[in-house]
Design a protein around this motif. Structure first.
Motif, PDB file in Angstrom:
ATOM      1  N   ARG A  87       0.843  -1.200   0.000  1.00 33.96           N
ATOM      2  CA  ARG A  87       0.000   0.000   0.000  1.00 33.96           C
ATOM      3  C   ARG A  87       0.866   1.233   0.000  1.00 33.96           C
ATOM      4  NH1 ARG A  87      -5.674  -0.773   1.860  1.00 33.96           N
ATOM      5  NH2 ARG A  87      -5.740   1.468   1.663  1.00 33.96           N
ATOM      6  N   LYS A  88       1.949   1.140   0.755  1.00 32.17           N
ATOM      7  CA  LYS A  88       2.839   2.280   0.886  1.00 32.17           C
ATOM      8  C   LYS A  88       3.415   2.666  -0.475  1.00 32.17           C
ATOM      9  CE  LYS A  88       6.670   1.844   2.818  1.00 32.17           C
ATOM     10  NZ  LYS A  88       8.010   2.075   3.296  1.00 32.17           N
ATOM     11  N   VAL A  89       3.739   1.681  -1.308  1.00 29.39           N
ATOM     12  CA  VAL A  89       4.396   2.023  -2.572  1.00 29.39           C
ATOM     13  C   VAL A  89       3.409   2.071  -3.730  1.00 29.39           C
ATOM     14  CG1 VAL A  89       6.568   1.019  -1.863  1.00 29.39           C
ATOM     15  CG2 VAL A  89       4.929  -0.391  -3.091  1.00 29.39           C
ATOM     16  N   SER A  90       2.139   1.763  -3.481  1.00 29.76           N
ATOM     17  CA  SER A  90       1.206   1.774  -4.594  1.00 29.76           C
ATOM     18  C   SER A  90       1.010   3.194  -5.104  1.00 29.76           C
ATOM     19  CB  SER A  90      -0.124   1.167  -4.148  1.00 29.76           C
ATOM     20  OG  SER A  90      -1.090   2.178  -4.023  1.00 29.76           O
ATOM     21  N   PRO A  91       0.886   3.360  -6.421  1.00 30.46           N
ATOM     22  CA  PRO A  91       0.882   4.686  -7.009  1.00 30.46           C
ATOM     23  C   PRO A  91      -0.310   5.527  -6.556  1.00 30.46           C
ATOM     24  CG  PRO A  91       0.355   3.001  -8.640  1.00 30.46           C
ATOM     25  CD  PRO A  91       0.787   2.307  -7.413  1.00 30.46           C
ATOM     26  N   SER A  92      -1.366   4.881  -6.135  1.00 32.61           N
ATOM     27  CA  SER A  92      -2.540   5.661  -5.763  1.00 32.61           C
ATOM     28  C   SER A  92      -2.345   6.384  -4.448  1.00 32.61           C
ATOM     29  CB  SER A  92      -3.759   4.742  -5.680  1.00 32.61           C
ATOM     30  OG  SER A  92      -3.501   3.777  -4.690  1.00 32.61           O
ATOM     31  N   ARG A  95     -10.662  -1.860 -14.381  1.00 30.79           N
ATOM     32  CA  ARG A  95      -9.827  -1.467 -13.255  1.00 30.79           C
ATOM     33  C   ARG A  95      -8.374  -1.335 -13.676  1.00 30.79           C
ATOM     34  NH1 ARG A  95     -11.488  -5.083  -8.247  1.00 30.79           N
ATOM     35  NH2 ARG A  95      -9.892  -3.793  -7.270  1.00 30.79           N
ATOM     36  N   THR A  96      -7.950  -2.216 -14.584  1.00 25.08           N
ATOM     37  CA  THR A  96      -6.590  -2.102 -15.085  1.00 25.08           C
ATOM     38  C   THR A  96      -6.417  -0.771 -15.801  1.00 25.08           C
ATOM     39  OG1 THR A  96      -6.683  -4.469 -15.435  1.00 25.08           O
ATOM     40  CG2 THR A  96      -4.810  -3.316 -16.384  1.00 25.08           C
ATOM     41  N   ALA A  97      -7.399  -0.406 -16.596  1.00 28.64           N
ATOM     42  CA  ALA A  97      -7.316   0.850 -17.346  1.00 28.64           C
ATOM     43  C   ALA A  97      -7.242   2.023 -16.380  1.00 28.64           C
ATOM     44  CB  ALA A  97      -8.543   0.977 -18.251  1.00 28.64           C
ATOM     45  N   LEU A  98      -7.866   1.881 -15.201  1.00 35.89           N
ATOM     46  CA  LEU A  98      -7.862   2.983 -14.240  1.00 35.89           C
ATOM     47  C   LEU A  98      -6.600   2.987 -13.397  1.00 35.89           C
ATOM     48  CD1 LEU A  98     -11.594   2.983 -13.157  1.00 35.89           C
ATOM     49  CD2 LEU A  98     -10.401   4.562 -14.681  1.00 35.89           C
ATOM     50  N   GLY A  99      -5.656   2.117 -13.721  1.00 32.14           N
ATOM     51  CA  GLY A  99      -4.351   2.214 -13.083  1.00 32.14           C
ATOM     52  C   GLY A  99      -4.074   1.192 -12.001  1.00 32.14           C
ATOM     53  N   CYS A 100      -4.934   0.232 -11.860  1.00 33.47           N
ATOM     54  CA  CYS A 100      -4.682  -0.808 -10.871  1.00 33.47           C
ATOM     55  C   CYS A 100      -3.631  -1.763 -11.430  1.00 33.47           C
ATOM     56  CB  CYS A 100      -5.989  -1.535 -10.590  1.00 33.47           C
ATOM     57  SG  CYS A 100      -5.988  -2.399  -9.047  1.00 33.47           S
ATOM     58  N   SER A 101      -2.594  -2.066 -10.638  1.00 29.78           N
ATOM     59  CA  SER A 101      -1.550  -2.941 -11.160  1.00 29.78           C
ATOM     60  C   SER A 101      -2.026  -4.394 -11.160  1.00 29.78           C
ATOM     61  CB  SER A 101      -0.300  -2.825 -10.300  1.00 29.78           C
ATOM     62  OG  SER A 101      -0.526  -3.468  -9.084  1.00 29.78           O
ATOM     63  N   ARG A 102      -1.367  -5.203 -11.965  1.00 30.33           N
ATOM     64  CA  ARG A 102      -1.778  -6.601 -12.046  1.00 30.33           C
ATOM     65  C   ARG A 102      -1.558  -7.319 -10.709  1.00 30.33           C
ATOM     66  NH1 ARG A 102       0.625 -11.518 -15.701  1.00 30.33           N
ATOM     67  NH2 ARG A 102      -0.987 -12.985 -15.100  1.00 30.33           N
ATOM     68  N   LYS A 150      -4.046  -8.824 -22.914  1.00 31.97           N
ATOM     69  CA  LYS A 150      -3.739  -7.514 -23.492  1.00 31.97           C
ATOM     70  C   LYS A 150      -4.927  -6.592 -23.248  1.00 31.97           C
ATOM     71  CE  LYS A 150       0.133  -8.717 -25.745  1.00 31.97           C
ATOM     72  NZ  LYS A 150       0.241 -10.014 -25.068  1.00 31.97           N
ATOM     73  N   LEU A 151      -4.631  -5.492 -22.620  1.00 32.81           N
ATOM     74  CA  LEU A 151      -5.683  -4.596 -22.180  1.00 32.81           C
ATOM     75  C   LEU A 151      -6.604  -4.165 -23.309  1.00 32.81           C
ATOM     76  CD1 LEU A 151      -6.844  -3.034 -19.867  1.00 32.81           C
ATOM     77  CD2 LEU A 151      -5.189  -1.232 -20.299  1.00 32.81           C
ATOM     78  N   GLN A 152      -5.951  -3.677 -24.356  1.00 28.02           N
ATOM     79  CA  GLN A 152      -6.717  -3.104 -25.451  1.00 28.02           C
ATOM     80  C   GLN A 152      -7.654  -4.155 -26.054  1.00 28.02           C
ATOM     81  OE1 GLN A 152      -4.079  -1.443 -28.268  1.00 28.02           O
ATOM     82  NE2 GLN A 152      -5.511   0.096 -28.959  1.00 28.02           N
ATOM     83  N   GLU A 153      -7.084  -5.312 -26.203  1.00 26.86           N
ATOM     84  CA  GLU A 153      -7.829  -6.423 -26.786  1.00 26.86           C
ATOM     85  C   GLU A 153      -9.113  -6.684 -26.000  1.00 26.86           C
ATOM     86  OE1 GLU A 153      -6.634 -10.866 -26.742  1.00 26.86           O
ATOM     87  OE2 GLU A 153      -5.113  -9.775 -27.907  1.00 26.86           O
TER      88      GLU A 153
END
Lengths: 123, 924
Positions: free
Chosen positions: B73-78, B422-429, B509-512
């Motif tokens: 959580r500490k290092v998560s970009p959000s 959620r991936t598109a909104l920036g959640c990491s895998r 693949k996200l876009q796919e």
């Protein structure tokens, strides 16, 4: 490295690790044992809490990894030594705790036998 | 077994930390953490044994999860983190609002809890959104986890928990092993015992016991008790302390002292009403008055044996009044603290060489003495079987995991859009996988809670079912160790069934995924994974089912074996005739005559007899004999050997043993020809090689008297799994003389063939015996069928359990096959539509679907057979008249699987056949 603010309380593991390293260089396992002994088991760190704290303390410049002393029992082990910044922080925290305890004594929250009771539980 | 588990647990810790910790922390400190974990684990083991180890593992794993969760959580970009010390919440508490894993006390708990609640709520919502699926998952897993917990509670109690004695790992039994014999000599000569006790410097507390079944009188009713004569050093060695009075002193080992006895807590409660003034009172044991000097604590366990009372073992003289001199005993000792078993053994054997100057010892001990750890002696034989059961339930859980993984794979496809968003909104895998894993872990923990309830019930059923030879079974329960095991299993399970679908669901693949938002989007990879899971389920379940099939097959064969007698409508019971009151032959004979006459008068009884042994009873007496006219044997090995059964004339009729030739022992004529015997067919086959035996004469053991063979009866198996031994049946009138020469023990069996249910006749027979002599203990009132059933308790136990496990596994497999093929069909509807539109007949569609399902089944069966061939060897100790690779069983189980697979395919195949091409094509 910016000098830490002395008013900020340290977390229990950080304070205890600094205290352990105050007079000796030790490796992780020995640090845990020392803390457990001094606090009579009240503070018993796990491997992950210890190293998470160590990681941050190294990064913050409080402690540094050193070569094991001569006759170190295991070359695999990583020894840590307190740095001046860490010592300063430790002193500040100890004094802060001392002041806090004094305040409590002044209000008769704890008995005024400062010389023998140093705040820790005796039981 | 000390840190044998270390590498595995440390590896588990390493794997978890690699999976969970942020890269930076892992790279810098991961290895040190694992080392430190290993140190702490070792420390836990060495200070508190197995419990300590488990405690460290539980604590460290939980803490690792907390740390990983916080660090991520500490290092998560959000969530921004400050690099400087001032704002680093870990170093100071400036950054409030962050849960701080380093903090201790309620503060930390609150923070961690609120964070966990966040993720938990998220997972909970996902679980509730799909209740049918979640319930299915919880039910399937609960069965799997419950079964694992129940079996583990047995394993833990029997094998893992330390024995309830001080320094139990230093207690050893002294056994003699010879090169030419697989089994060691279990009892040792008194001479050896004395020598070891006096000389062995590496052994403390050399102690011994002998069993002595006794009749206790002078209480409310006469009872048969399991008595043990023990040396005074036995109780201190086992840490037994008296609840009342005292235990024995060394003086009481001397002959000629006043007889004393120590009672078990249970006996004291049962027959003395827990009288607190009991010490000093006396009780009659086999007619001799003994003073009660103490009562032991309730929790004392005498080496896993049923024990009612103890008397001092008198080494120097006779075993008890009127008894034979003590010759050998079970011998135990405690290793001195500073010696190892190996060095003590070396010293003992060196000492033995010196002892061989004593000709008695020299002749008796050609082998080597070994010090075998007590635990090995008590439970060593059960190790393979219990681990096999644990392996079997682990297989069930594995199948359940794989089954659920398949369910989740299907759902992962459905949730693809949510995940892509959620991936598109920036959640990491990593984060996403983490949350999916929390979801599956929550399901698993829920299932564990249900599973523990199932296990509570299951453990009780296990105790009911367990054969007598599993020690400490009654103390089985759900203790903290078992619960901890369950939680760890549940978390492992959550990871096991959640990981593959989570990785699969997030790895695209996200876009796919966002652009190609059709409902039929399952990738080839996903189908392959699903297929692999089904194949593995079939393989595992088949392995299990073949094992169960072998044990069940073996049990059936055992029960169908012709024992040589007719066990229906036979009542049996055992009676003791203490030598103190039935010392003379006349008294014995008078008793038998009265008993048989009175029992024969009962309306229910068609025939009755007495005997000194009974088929399935376990203890037999026998010896060498000579045949008149045959050459003297050249060596001991050539002496003909047979069991000697002393029976009254009604015995053959009562048990339904057929008289093949000649006469029985009954009739008026027999009275004149007392020295007559009957032999069984096995004796004729072995020692007369088919020649006529009737009329020939035998000499038993060292007797001079010749006994004429007057008849031949059919063979009787001693045990269902055993063969018939050559047997000589001797008239019961000779019992007194056999008793005197110690060729027979002081109890007899009464057998009666009844007109109706033998269970109603049993109490009547007991009353008849009590009317003749109210002081005689009459016990083990059982029908012959009950004895048969009891004799296969062990086989039934394993057959029932394995059968149960493999049924569950088969059910799961059927569901798995159905799921995968139904899903396959639903995904293929457009394709099938096209095929039908292009002229494919319903039969072609049917073949397509069934062919696909059967291909999966066949691959699974192939792997399963290989697995079974490798695994069933573990069962060989349990199998009777059947090999671990019995082709019939293999074929039957494979057939069953194919049939179940066909059944599971039926509905999806029909659905595929009914596809309307127009509807299907419109869906596209």
């Amino acid at each position: 490295m910016k000098k830490p603010m002395p008013q900020s309380p340290l977390t229990v593991p950080v304070y205890q690790i600094l205290l352990t390293l105050a007079d000796q260089d030790l490796h992780g396992y020995a640090i845990i044992q020392d803390i457990r002994e001094r606090t009579r088991g009240e503070v018993d760190l796990t491997a992950s809490t210890l190293y998470a704290a160590v990681a941050r303390m190294v990064k913050a410049g409080m402690i540094v990894e050193v070569e094991g002393a001569d006759g170190a029992d295991d070359p695999r082990r990583r020894y840590y030594r307190i740095k001046p910044a860490g010592r300063e922080l430790l002193e500040a925290e100890a004094l802060r705790l001392e002041r806090s305890a004094q305040m409590a004594r002044d209000k008769n929250v704890i008995p005024a036998m400062a010389a023998t009771r140093s705040g820790g539980k005796r039981s | 077994m000390r840190p044998a588990a270390l590498p595995f647990v440390a590896q588990l810790y390493a794997a978890l930390s690699a999976l969970l910790l942020p890269a930076a922390l892992r790279r810098a400190y991961g290895a040190s953490m694992v080392d430190l974990f290993a140190d702490l684990y070792r420390e836990g083991w060495s200070t508190r044994g197995w419990r300590g180890g488990v405690r460290v593992v539980g604590r460290e794993m939980a803490s690792l999860l907390r740390t990983a969760w916080y660090e991520r959580r500490k290092v998560s970009p959000s969530r921004p983190t400050g690099g400087s010390v001032d704002t680093d919440p870990a170093v100071t508490r400036a950054g409030r609002g962050f849960p701080d894993p380093d903090a201790t006390g309620p503060r930390r708990r609150r923070a961690v809890l609120s964070g966990l609640l966040d993720d938990g709520r998220e997972a909970f919502r996902a679980i509730v959104r799909n209740p049918a699926m979640s319930i299915a998952v919880v039910v399937i897993l609960a069965v799997g986890i419950g079964a694992n917990t129940a079996i583990f509670s047995v394993l833990n109690t029997v094998l893992l928990r330390p024995l309830p004695y001080p320094d139990a790992d230093r207690i050893v039994q002294v056994l003699e092993f010879r090169d030419d014999r697989p089994e060691p000599r279990i009892t040792q000569r008194v001479e050896l015992f004395r020598a070891v006790r006096e000389r062995a410097e590496t052994l403390d507390a050399v102690s011994g016991y002998v069993a002595q079944l006794m009749n206790m009188t002078g209480v409310d009713e006469p009872v048969r008790v399991d008595g043990w004569a023990v040396t005074a050093s036995m109780f201190p060695m086992l840490g037994a302390s008296p609840a009342l009075g005292r235990v024995f002193s060394v003086d009481e080992e001397m002959a000629g002292t006043e007889p004393v006895v120590v009672l078990s807590h249970a006996l004291w409660q049962q027959h003395f009403g827990g009288d607190p003034e009991i010490v000093g009172r006396s009780v009659k044991l086999d007619g001799t008055i003994h003073t009660i000097v103490g009562v032991l604590q309730a929790d004392f366990d005498f080496l896993g044996q049923k024990a009612d009372l103890w008397t001092p073992l008198v080494l120097s003289a006779t075993r008890r009044e009127g008894g034979r001199p003590l010759r050998s005993l079970h011998m135990f000792a405690r290793l001195r603290d500073d010696t190892s078993a190996a060095s003590a053994e070396a010293e003992l054997n060196a000492g033995l060489d010196a002892l061989r100057e004593n000709p008695l010892i020299d002749a008796l001990y050609p082998g080597r003495l070994r010090l075998v750890p007590l635990k090995e002696r008590l439970v060593g034989g059960l190790r393979t079987e219990l681990w096999m059961l644990q392996g079997a339930v682990a297989l069930v859980l594995l199948i359940a995991c794989s089954n659920i993984a398949n369910l989740l794979l299907g759902r992962g496809a459905a949730r693809r859009k949510e995940i892509a968003m959620r991936t598109a909104l920036g959640c990491s895998r990593r984060r996403l996988v983490g949350q999916l894993l929390i979801e599956s872990s929550m399901l698993a923990l829920l299932a564990a809670a249900v599973g523990v309830l199932l296990a509570l019930w299951g453990a009780r059923a296990l105790i009911e079912l367990s054969p007598d030879d599993v020690p400490r079974m009654e103390s089985i329960g759900l203790d903290p160790d078992v619960l901890l095991f369950t939680v760890l299993v549940a978390l492992g399970t959550g990871l096991g069934f959640g990981l593959a679908p989570a990785l699969r669901a997030t790895g695209f693949k996200l876009q796919e995924a966002l652009s190609f938002a059709s409902s039929t989007g399952t990738s080839l990879g996903q189908r392959r994974l699903g297929n692999a899971l089904v194949v593995s389920q079939i393989a595992l379940a088949l392995t299990l089912a073949i094992g169960a099939g072998l044990v069940a097959n073996s049990l059936t064969r055992l029960l169908w074996v012709d024992p040589g007698y007719d066990p229906d409508n036979v009542a049996t019971l055992q009676i003791d005739l203490p030598s103190s009151r039935y010392g003379s032959g006349e008294l014995h004979a008078a008793f038998y005559d009265r008993l048989l006459a009175r029992v024969g008068e009962l309306a229910e009884v068609e025939a009755a007899g007495v005997a000194n042994t009974l088929p399935l009873f376990g203890a037999y007496m026998g010896g060498g004999f000579g045949i008149e006219g045959d050459p003297e044997p050249l060596s001991d090995e050539e002496v003909p050997m047979a069991s000697f059964s002393l029976i009254s004339p009604g015995y053959f009729e009562a048990l339904g043993i057929p008289l093949l030739r000649g006469n029985g022992l009954g009739g008026e004529a027999a009275r004149d020809r007392l020295p007559a015997v009957v032999v069984n067919q096995a004796l004729v086959d072995v020692y007369f090689s088919g020649r006529e035996a009737i009329g020939r004469r035998l000499r038993l053991g060292g007797d001079t008297e010749l006994l004429e063979i007057v008849g031949v009866v059919g063979n009787v198996r001693r045990a269902l799994a055993g063969d018939a031994e050559p047997t000589v049946y001797i008239s019961h009138r000779r019992m007194p003389e056999f008793l005197e020469s110690k060729r027979m023990l002081s109890f007899i069996f009464l057998v009666a063939r009844t007109a109706g249910d033998p269970r109603t006749a049993l109490p009547q027979i007991r009353d008849v015996a009590a009317a003749i002599d109210p002081e005689l203990p009459v016990y083990d009132l059982l029908t012959m069928q009950q004895r048969t059933w009891a004799s296969v308790a062990r086989e039934r136990f394993y057959a029932t359990l394995l059968g149960l496990f493999s049924s569950v596994a088969l059910l799961l497999v059927a569901a798995g096959i159905y799921g995968v093929i139904a899903y396959y069909v639903s995904q293929r509807i457009p394709e099938i539509g096209v095929r039908v539109a292009l002229g494919a007949a319903p039969g072609d569609v049917f073949r397509l679907v069934v062919g696909r399902g059967m291909l999966l089944t066949a691959s699974g069966i192939g792997f399963g057979i290989v697995g079974a061939l490798a695994a069933t060897r573990l069962l060989s100790g349990l199998l009777f008249a059947i090999t671990p690779t019995d082709p019939a069983t293999f074929v039957a189980v494979v057939g069953l699987f194919a049939a179940v697979a066909a059944l599971a395919l039926w509905q999806p195949a029909h659905r595929a056949m009914r596809v309307d091409p127009m509807v299907a094509l419109r869906r596209e």
